[in-house]
Enzyme design. Structure first.
Site, short mmCIF file in Angstrom:
data_model
loop_
_atom_site.label_atom_id
_atom_site.label_comp_id
_atom_site.label_asym_id
_atom_site.label_seq_id
_atom_site.Cartn_x
_atom_site.Cartn_y
_atom_site.Cartn_z
N LYS A 22 100.69 7.12 93.40
CA LYS A 22 101.83 7.80 92.78
C LYS A 22 101.39 8.59 91.55
O LYS A 22 101.73 9.76 91.41
CB LYS A 22 102.90 6.77 92.39
N ASN A 23 100.68 7.93 90.66
CA ASN A 23 100.36 8.60 89.39
C ASN A 23 99.38 9.75 89.56
O ASN A 23 99.38 10.68 88.75
CB ASN A 23 99.84 7.59 88.36
N CYS A 123 112.55 5.35 77.05
CA CYS A 123 112.47 4.80 78.41
C CYS A 123 112.34 3.30 78.30
O CYS A 123 112.11 2.76 77.23
CB CYS A 123 111.33 5.42 79.20
N ARG A 128 107.69 5.90 74.07
CA ARG A 128 106.94 6.91 74.82
C ARG A 128 107.14 8.32 74.27
O ARG A 128 107.76 9.17 74.92
CB ARG A 128 107.28 6.83 76.30
N ASP A 313 99.71 -1.12 83.79
CA ASP A 313 100.53 -1.10 85.01
C ASP A 313 100.27 -2.31 85.92
O ASP A 313 100.95 -2.45 86.94
CB ASP A 313 100.27 0.20 85.79
N ARG A 405 110.69 3.87 93.52
CA ARG A 405 109.97 4.91 92.77
C ARG A 405 108.47 4.79 92.99
O ARG A 405 107.76 5.79 92.87
CB ARG A 405 110.24 4.77 91.27
C1 UD1 Z 1 100.69 7.06 82.44
C2 UD1 Z 1 101.19 6.47 83.74
C3 UD1 Z 1 101.83 5.10 83.49
C4 UD1 Z 1 100.86 4.20 82.75
C5 UD1 Z 1 100.32 4.88 81.50
C6 UD1 Z 1 99.24 4.10 80.78
C7 UD1 Z 1 101.78 8.39 85.07
C8 UD1 Z 1 102.85 9.21 85.70
N1 UD1 Z 1 102.17 7.37 84.32
O1 UD1 Z 1 101.85 7.24 81.61
O2 UD1 Z 1 102.16 4.53 84.76
O3 UD1 Z 1 101.52 3.00 82.36
O4 UD1 Z 1 99.76 6.17 81.84
O5 UD1 Z 1 98.18 3.86 81.65
O6 UD1 Z 1 100.61 8.64 85.26
N2 UD1 Z 1 101.57 8.17 73.49
C9 UD1 Z 1 101.90 8.75 72.27
N3 UD1 Z 1 102.17 10.09 72.27
C10 UD1 Z 1 102.10 10.85 73.39
C11 UD1 Z 1 101.75 10.26 74.62
C12 UD1 Z 1 101.48 8.91 74.63
O7 UD1 Z 1 101.97 8.08 71.25
O8 UD1 Z 1 102.33 12.07 73.31
C13 UD1 Z 1 101.29 6.72 73.54
C14 UD1 Z 1 102.29 5.99 74.45
O9 UD1 Z 1 103.46 5.65 73.77
C15 UD1 Z 1 101.48 4.77 74.86
C16 UD1 Z 1 100.04 5.33 74.94
O10 UD1 Z 1 100.05 6.52 74.17
O11 UD1 Z 1 101.54 3.81 73.85
C17 UD1 Z 1 99.56 5.64 76.33
O12 UD1 Z 1 100.51 6.45 77.00
P1 UD1 Z 1 100.07 7.51 78.12
O13 UD1 Z 1 98.67 7.21 78.54
O14 UD1 Z 1 100.37 8.87 77.61
O15 UD1 Z 1 101.05 7.15 79.28
P2 UD1 Z 1 101.73 8.15 80.31
O16 UD1 Z 1 100.85 9.30 80.58
O17 UD1 Z 1 103.14 8.42 79.88
#
Ligand code: UD1
Length: 427
Positions: A22-23, A123, A128, A313, A405
């Site tokens: 999925k991701n 969320c 996030r 995850d 999902r």
């Molecule tokens: C992706 C995955 C999700 C997984 C996560 C961590 C997808 C669609 N989703 O989510 O299933 O749980 O990686 O492996 O691929 N953060 C910030 N600012 C930002 C972005 C992130 O502070 O702009 C923080 C987040 O709050 C979190 C950490 O960084 O604490 C990691 O998040 P991130 O790796 O960005 O997760 P996603 O890409 O949203």
């Protein structure tokens, strides 16, 4: 609304086909925006999130066709063609339902010189924020404006110049957005402390197949030499390592033995390590992975971390399995601040889990009992299914839209290996 009923206690035995990730799919789909030629993705999982992303792409004027798969097959083949992009706005209603919509920002900047995307909002598993997505795009030369709940990103005339950015925190999504934006920049971009999850490698491999020039693939330092244009490609989505890990926990908690067809052990080191520490046999075999549990489960101590660390995850599913270990396990969640929503539900099934801040102590119990449960996110829902497979009596899992999902035909895959599980419509 549908619900799943599980009558626990049956050891799983047989083969489970692992679907496309999925991701990975959610970051490969927006790559269609980067070219006016067709992009064909094979092995796309049949999931509500993929349908949602397809809908978003149609909204931008991208034509999508699904071909060559029978309903009984897992996976689909989708061809996306962004000959003409007719809109550059991702509205609130779509982004709210699917956070991954933010991944159109990078490719739209690259192709159209700008995009407007709704801010995703909170969320279930934490705040996030998207600040890192915006900061890295700014570093690549975009101008960012926030107004009325929307983010507008604009590239200078002549396109993004590219640039350098060091991530203060590893972010999967922000790394993906940056890679897509930088692929056709006029200059070179360098990303430091970039995420290196296998899904990022899958994205890099697709971009390279489309003509991008990327150095350091698989490492946390990526260099992208912008190319004038990208072309179409045909690409197979990688297998879902989280789905595979989830079914491994399901097999282990039931004392079962399964073959995970199509799973790739080399992308699952941390999960396999945790399972082996718990006494589960995990072996790579031709075409997949064999998982078997024949003795008592042992407790483990583990913290979630960016890849190659233990995936956030997988935390809920491993926790469910450890509820029946002989002793106390200690799990620490370092990625998301609110990712223990399965704990009260598992405790209602007879588990003995205590949480203190980011740490959960899972005191093993000798049995779980079926109950009516529901969870507020995808992996938490799967942890309840895993617990239900081993629990005495009947477990009813509500709010199936979370599972839909992220798990392709869950009840079909599990009943195929001997689980007593059915989906029924509720009144
Ligand atoms: C992706 C995955 C999700 C997984 C996560 C961590 C997808 C669609 N989703 O989510 O299933 O749980 O990686 O492996 O691929 N953060 C910030 N600012 C930002 C972005 C992130 O502070 O702009 C923080 C987040 O709050 C979190 C950490 O960084 O604490 C990691 O998040 P991130 O790796 O960005 O997760 P996603 O890409 O949203």
């Amino acid at each position: 609304m549908d619900k799943i009923i599980i009558r626990g206690g049956k050891p799983l035995s047989g083969t489970i086909q692992i679907s496309g990730a999925k991701n990975a799919a959610l970051t490969l789909l927006p790559c269609a925006l980067l070219t006016d030629e067709p992009l064909t993705l094979r092995n796309l999982p049949r999931l509500a999130d993929i349908d949602g992303f397809q809908h978003l792409m149609t909204q931008f004027g991208v034509s999508t066709t699904i071909a060559g798969s029978r309903p009984e097959d897992f996976g689909r083949v989708m061809t996306l063609e962004a000959t003409r992009i007719t809109s550059s706005t991702a509205p609130y209603d779509l982004v709210r339902k699917m956070r991954a919509s933010i991944l159109v920002l990078g490719p739209m900047l690259a192709r159209m010189g700008g995009a407007t995307v709704s801010l995703p909002g909170g969320c279930a598993i934490g705040n996030r924020p998207i600040d890192l997505h915006l900061k890295v795009l700014e570093a690549l030369g975009a101008q960012i404006e926030l107004a009325a709940g929307y983010v507008r990103a604009i590239a200078p005339d002549g396109g993004l110049p590219g640039g350098r950015y060091a991530f203060p925190v590893v972010s999967v999504g922000a790394t993906e957005n940056a890679l897509m934006a930088a692929a056709t920049a006029t200059g070179k971009s360098t990303l430091h402390n970039a995420a290196r999850e296998p899904e990022i490698v899958d994205l890099c491999n697709l971009l390279v197949a489309m003509g991008a020039e990327i150095e350091g693939i698989g490492s946390s330092d990526l260099t992208i030499h912008g190319v004038p244009r990208l072309h179409g490609a045909t690409y197979r989505v990688m297998p879902d390592r989280i789905e595979a890990g989830s079914y491994a926990c399901a097999a282990a908690i039931t004392g079962g033995s399964v073959h995970l067809a199509g799973a790739r052990i080399e992308e699952m080191d941390a999960t396999v390590g945790a399972l082996r520490d718990a006494g589960v046999h995990v072996e790579p075999v031709r075409g997949g992975i064999d998982v078997a549990a024949d003795g008592p489960l042992r407790p483990v101590t583990i913290s979630t971390a960016p890849y190659p660390g233990f995936a956030t995850d997988m935390q809920a599913q491993l926790m469910a399995m450890l509820c029946l270990a002989e002793g106390s396990s200690v799990l620490t969640e370092t990625i998301f601040e609110n990712r223990y929503m399965h704990v009260p539900e598992l405790n209602r099934m007879g588990a003995h889990i205590e949480t203190k801040g980011r740490t959960a102590i899972v005191n093993g119990v000798s049995k779980l009992s079926g109950a009516e449960v529901m969870a507020t996110d995808l992996r938490a829902s799967m942890s309840l299914v895993i617990a239900g497979l081993a629990a005495e009596g009947e477990t009813v899992v509500h709010r199936l839209y979370h599972l839909d999902r992220g798990y392709e035909r869950l009840e079909e895959k599990l009943s195929g290996v001997g689980a007593d599980i059915e989906r029924v419509g509720s009144d």
